[in-house]
Design a protein around this motif. Structure first.
Motif, PDB file in Angstrom:
ATOM      1  N   ALA A 107      16.328  66.238  34.494  1.00 57.08           N
ATOM      2  CA  ALA A 107      18.018  66.094  34.406  1.00 57.08           C
ATOM      3  C   ALA A 107      19.079  66.951  33.294  1.00 57.08           C
ATOM      4  CB  ALA A 107      18.638  63.888  34.146  1.00 57.08           C
ATOM      5  N   GLY A 108      18.298  66.714  31.588  1.00 61.92           N
ATOM      6  CA  GLY A 108      18.647  67.948  31.574  1.00 61.92           C
ATOM      7  C   GLY A 108      18.644  68.989  31.313  1.00 61.92           C
ATOM      8  N   SER A 109      17.781  69.451  31.832  1.00 65.65           N
ATOM      9  CA  SER A 109      17.059  70.443  32.158  1.00 65.65           C
ATOM     10  C   SER A 109      18.155  71.130  32.756  1.00 65.65           C
ATOM     11  CB  SER A 109      15.812  71.016  32.393  1.00 65.65           C
ATOM     12  OG  SER A 109      15.925  70.489  33.856  1.00 65.65           O
ATOM     13  N   TRP A 110      18.426  70.382  33.847  1.00 67.22           N
ATOM     14  CA  TRP A 110      19.538  70.627  35.041  1.00 67.22           C
ATOM     15  C   TRP A 110      21.423  71.201  34.808  1.00 67.22           C
ATOM     16  CZ3 TRP A 110      24.185  68.238  37.485  1.00 67.22           C
ATOM     17  CH2 TRP A 110      24.634  69.379  38.381  1.00 67.22           C
ATOM     18  N   TRP A 111      21.286  70.442  33.313  1.00 64.82           N
ATOM     19  CA  TRP A 111      22.573  70.045  33.538  1.00 64.82           C
ATOM     20  C   TRP A 111      23.072  71.506  32.013  1.00 64.82           C
ATOM     21  CZ3 TRP A 111      24.090  69.060  27.682  1.00 64.82           C
ATOM     22  CH2 TRP A 111      24.950  69.877  27.356  1.00 64.82           C
TER      23      TRP A 111
END
Length: 263
Positions: A107-111
């Motif tokens: 989720a964080g890397s997608w952001w």
């Protein structure tokens, strides 16, 4: 949803606390420091604070990444060997923490990197590998045999991507296996093959060392830890927390530095 909470601890006996092995902790701590240095260099490059570097193709950086992941998975395999010696079942709570953190990383890397987010990185691989090692856990009837064929299996796992790569495995649905014909566009990619061969080899090495306690990182016959090994061992007790927190801290420091420079 909350009217009838289920407490696993009331249904299952607590696993015995595993003994700390300072040398294994120090080895893991070394991997953590190396990883933090690598990621900080990556961040400095993203902020344009060092000469432009190619972290995706330059052998200086790609070799370091390979060695860091190898060291982490070897330590994980050694730790599983220790866990099997002292616990009758898998630590599912710890597994859930790893799997949950893997989802947070995605989720964080997608952001941050929507076009190259981490869909199967080191934590995703670790969660699956722990399940696979559990399936290969020696049973009383074939405990001697695992050393006989185990090293051959570890070697085969390392070589399978060379022998069996196929375009079928080039998508995200199948790329996690590790038989892709090219590396996908992602910020971190640790497929099962060949990397499970590294973890499985670490597990076999751990089983071998546990039978020879005077040798290696699992042994106690090399004297007390001294010098830098002591803080490394203390750090090595918290790999998951360190992994999840070090990048936000480093990025936060760089943001503060950038703001101060502009002030």
């Amino acid at each position: 949803m909350t009217a009838c909470p289920i407490h696993l601890s009331s249904r299952l006996p607590r696993l015995p606390r595993l003994p700390r092995l300072p040398r294994l902790d120090a080895l893991r701590g070394l991997a953590m420091v190396w990883m933090a240095g690598f990621h900080f260099s990556f961040d400095l490059n993203q902020y344009g604070l060092i000469g432009r570097q190619n972290f995706y193709a330059d052998p200086f950086w790609t070799t370091q990444r390979t060695l860091i992941v190898t060291l982490f998975l070897l330590c994980a395999g050694l730790g599983q060997a220790l866990a099997f010696e002292h616990a009758a079942r898998m630590a599912w709570r710890r597994w859930a923490q790893i799997a949950g953190c893997a989802l947070l990383v995605s989720a964080g890397s997608w952001w941050m990197f929507p076009h190259s987010f981490i869909w199967f990185g080191v934590l995703h691989a670790m969660a699956v590998m722990l399940l696979l090692v559990q399936l290969l856990r020696p049973q009383p009837g074939w405990r001697v045999g695992v050393e006989r064929w185990g090293w051959g299996l570890a070697g085969a796992l390392l070589l399978l991507p060379i022998w069996l790569a196929h375009p079928f495995f080039d998508s995200r649905l199948t790329g996690w296996v590790g038989l892709a014909t090219h590396k996908p566009i992602t910020e971190d990619y640790v497929p099962l093959l060949p990397w499970f061969g590294v973890m499985f080899g670490g597990w076999l090495l751990g089983r071998w060392l546990l039978k020879r306690p005077s040798m290696g990182v699992l042994g106690g016959g090399l004297g007390a830890l001294t010098g830098l090994l002591q803080p490394l061992a203390r750090l090595g007790r918290w790999p998951l927390s360190f992994y999840m927190l070090h990048q936000p801290v480093l990025l936060g420091l760089l943001e503060v530095w950038t703001l101060l420079r502009r002030a």
